[in-house]
Scaffold this active site. Structure first.
Site, mmCIF file in Angstrom:
data_model
loop_
_atom_site.group_PDB
_atom_site.id
_atom_site.type_symbol
_atom_site.label_atom_id
_atom_site.label_comp_id
_atom_site.label_asym_id
_atom_site.label_seq_id
_atom_site.Cartn_x
_atom_site.Cartn_y
_atom_site.Cartn_z
ATOM 1 N N THR A 184 25.214 -5.623 19.340
ATOM 2 C CA THR A 184 25.220 -7.062 19.055
ATOM 3 C C THR A 184 25.589 -7.881 20.296
ATOM 4 O O THR A 184 25.071 -8.980 20.507
ATOM 5 C CB THR A 184 26.262 -7.345 17.944
ATOM 6 O OG1 THR A 184 25.855 -6.628 16.787
ATOM 7 C CG2 THR A 184 26.375 -8.809 17.619
ATOM 8 N N ASP A 229 20.574 -0.414 19.192
ATOM 9 C CA ASP A 229 21.628 -0.536 18.189
ATOM 10 C C ASP A 229 22.371 0.800 18.231
ATOM 11 O O ASP A 229 21.742 1.865 18.297
ATOM 12 C CB ASP A 229 20.996 -0.754 16.808
ATOM 13 C CG ASP A 229 22.039 -1.016 15.732
ATOM 14 O OD1 ASP A 229 22.071 -2.135 15.213
ATOM 15 O OD2 ASP A 229 22.811 -0.077 15.402
ATOM 16 N N SER A 230 23.695 0.758 18.178
ATOM 17 C CA SER A 230 24.425 2.008 18.398
ATOM 18 C C SER A 230 24.266 3.012 17.262
ATOM 19 O O SER A 230 24.660 4.163 17.403
ATOM 20 C CB SER A 230 25.900 1.738 18.690
ATOM 21 O OG SER A 230 26.587 1.401 17.518
ATOM 22 N N SER A 231 23.665 2.610 16.158
ATOM 23 C CA SER A 231 23.369 3.601 15.105
ATOM 24 C C SER A 231 22.325 4.593 15.594
ATOM 25 O O SER A 231 22.157 5.661 15.009
ATOM 26 C CB SER A 231 22.866 2.912 13.846
ATOM 27 O OG SER A 231 23.858 2.044 13.377
ATOM 28 N N ASP A 233 29.288 -0.003 16.026
ATOM 29 C CA ASP A 233 29.197 0.945 14.900
ATOM 30 C C ASP A 233 29.586 2.376 15.285
ATOM 31 O O ASP A 233 30.266 3.054 14.524
ATOM 32 C CB ASP A 233 27.784 0.944 14.309
ATOM 33 C CG ASP A 233 27.478 -0.362 13.566
ATOM 34 O OD1 ASP A 233 28.419 -1.152 13.349
ATOM 35 O OD2 ASP A 233 26.306 -0.594 13.220
HETATM 36 N N1 ASP Z 1 24.814 -2.564 14.633
HETATM 37 C C1 ASP Z 1 25.442 -2.996 15.852
HETATM 38 C C2 ASP Z 1 25.587 -1.782 16.754
HETATM 39 O O1 ASP Z 1 26.449 -0.980 16.567
HETATM 40 C C3 ASP Z 1 26.744 -3.631 15.570
HETATM 41 C C4 ASP Z 1 27.510 -4.103 16.777
HETATM 42 O O2 ASP Z 1 27.087 -4.045 17.904
HETATM 43 O O3 ASP Z 1 28.632 -4.564 16.590
HETATM 44 O O4 ASP Z 1 24.813 -1.623 17.655
#
Ligand code: ASP
Length: 349
Positions: free
Chosen positions: A26, A69-71, A102
């Site tokens: 994010t 996105d870190s997922s 995440d």
């Molecule tokens: N979904 C995002 C991620 O982990 C959330 C974040 O960056 O806070 O990449």
């Protein structure tokens, strides 16, 4: 990977050198001319963050070709980040890794085990709101992380370990967990005190910061073995579910999330499934579902049998630390070190 250099002190000489590794999340989102959220152009960071000029830094920014996105983070990304730090360790005063929140605790934990002998700060940070938003936490998180990455005491790095800075606290990376998806205080380290707290000034808690052993050189361990499963117990879990996990082909280890101080059902059939797995050389590591406290096998009747059949106590390790430590240790064929503290991830009991 894209690379840019920024001297925030121009025209003066910068005082410190920090590398920023931008992986996505994010943090790096900004509105383009049409109002759509797209990854932020780091070449424009001084326009977004003029306060950076007060830090007098020579910044090298390396961005993933496609920020993620870190997922979607995988061990191959950990290897890339570890390699960058390893190659530039002697050239930089510190590193800031911009990462989605995440899975940040997993990446920070993994890096702490992949870089034994680290002597420079590796500060992970991110944001709950994109940098383009007026109330974003991205600006404060980045500026303070850079300051921590550049901080020195007696000519040496003040925080020479992998850590997470978020919402005014600096936490040890392999002790941290993401606990909040909406508020700015997204991370918690129940079993270890903060390394620093940022207020009017940054208060470093030097006594709890890891000190590198003298004469030890930085190494990189990038052979990770991911043949691991997490088994989270719940009241009523069936033997069929447990057995489906313990019989995964090629499985080498299980992180078993138990109740309270390491307790589990005492049903003979459940214990027999675990015993059979252990007899087939699958390491079963007992960590607690509680964010604080530790596993003490044998304290209650409900954990005595686990100890008897050879389940290994994970002490006060987080699941994130346990999992990534196992990946590293299985990768180098040294799973027997799982109960030894390697990077401040567990309390020596
Ligand atoms: N979904 C995002 C991620 O982990 C959330 C974040 O960056 O806070 O990449």
């Amino acid at each position: 990977m894209k690379q840019i250099h920024i001297n925030t002190a121009t025209p003066a000489q910068p005082q410190s050198k920090v590398m920023i590794i931008y992986t996505g999340g994010t943090f790096g989102m900004a509105h383009d001319a049409k109002g759509v959220l797209v990854p932020f152009d780091f070449g424009l960071i001084l326009e977004h963050l003029p306060a950076l000029r007060n830090l007098s830094l020579n910044l090298t920014v390396i961005s993933f070709d496609t920020p993620i996105d870190s997922s979607n983070i995988r061990p191959t990304h950990w290897q890339q980040i570890a390699q960058l730090i390893y190659e530039h360790h002697h050239l930089q005063d510190g590193f800031v890794v911009l990462h989605g929140t995440d899975t940040m605790a997993y990446t920070a934990s993994a890096l702490s085990f992949m870089l034994p002998g680290l002597q420079k700060p590796v500060v992970f940070t991110g944001a709950q709101l994109p940098i383009s938003e007026p109330r974003s936490d991205a600006r404060e998180n980045l500026i303070t992380s850079l300051e921590i990455a550049a901080a020195k005491m007696n000519g040496k790095a003040r925080v020479p370990e992998v850590c997470i800075y978020f919402g005014d606290e600096l936490l040890r990376g392999n002790r941290s967990k993401k606990v909040e998806s909406m508020h700015f205080d997204a991370f918690q380290s129940e079993n270890y005190p903060p390394l620093a707290k940022a207020g009017v000034k940054i208060d470093y808690h030097d006594a709890v910061i890891l000190k590198p052993a003298s004469g030890v050189e930085l190494k990189i361990v990038s052979a990770l073995n991911t043949s691991i499963a997490i088994l989270k117990l719940f009241p009523g879990i069936s033997d069929t579910s447990v057995e489906a996990i313990t019989t995964i082909p090629g499985l080498k280890a299980i992180v078993m999330e138990t109740f309270g101080a390491g307790n589990a059902p005492t049903s003979p059939s459940f214990l027999q499934i675990l015993k059979t797995a252990i007899e087939q050389d699958i390491l079963i590591l007992n960590v607690s579902q509680c964010p604080g406290g530790m596993v003490v096998q044998g304290r209650y009747e409900t954990s005595k049998d686990l100890q008897r059949i050879g389940v290994v106590s994970g002490g006060d390790m987080t699941t994130e630390a346990a999992l990534t430590k196992l990946m590293v240790l299985l990768g180098i064929g040294q799973a027997n070190l799982i109960t030894s503290p390697l990077a401040g991830e567990m309390t020596n009991s």
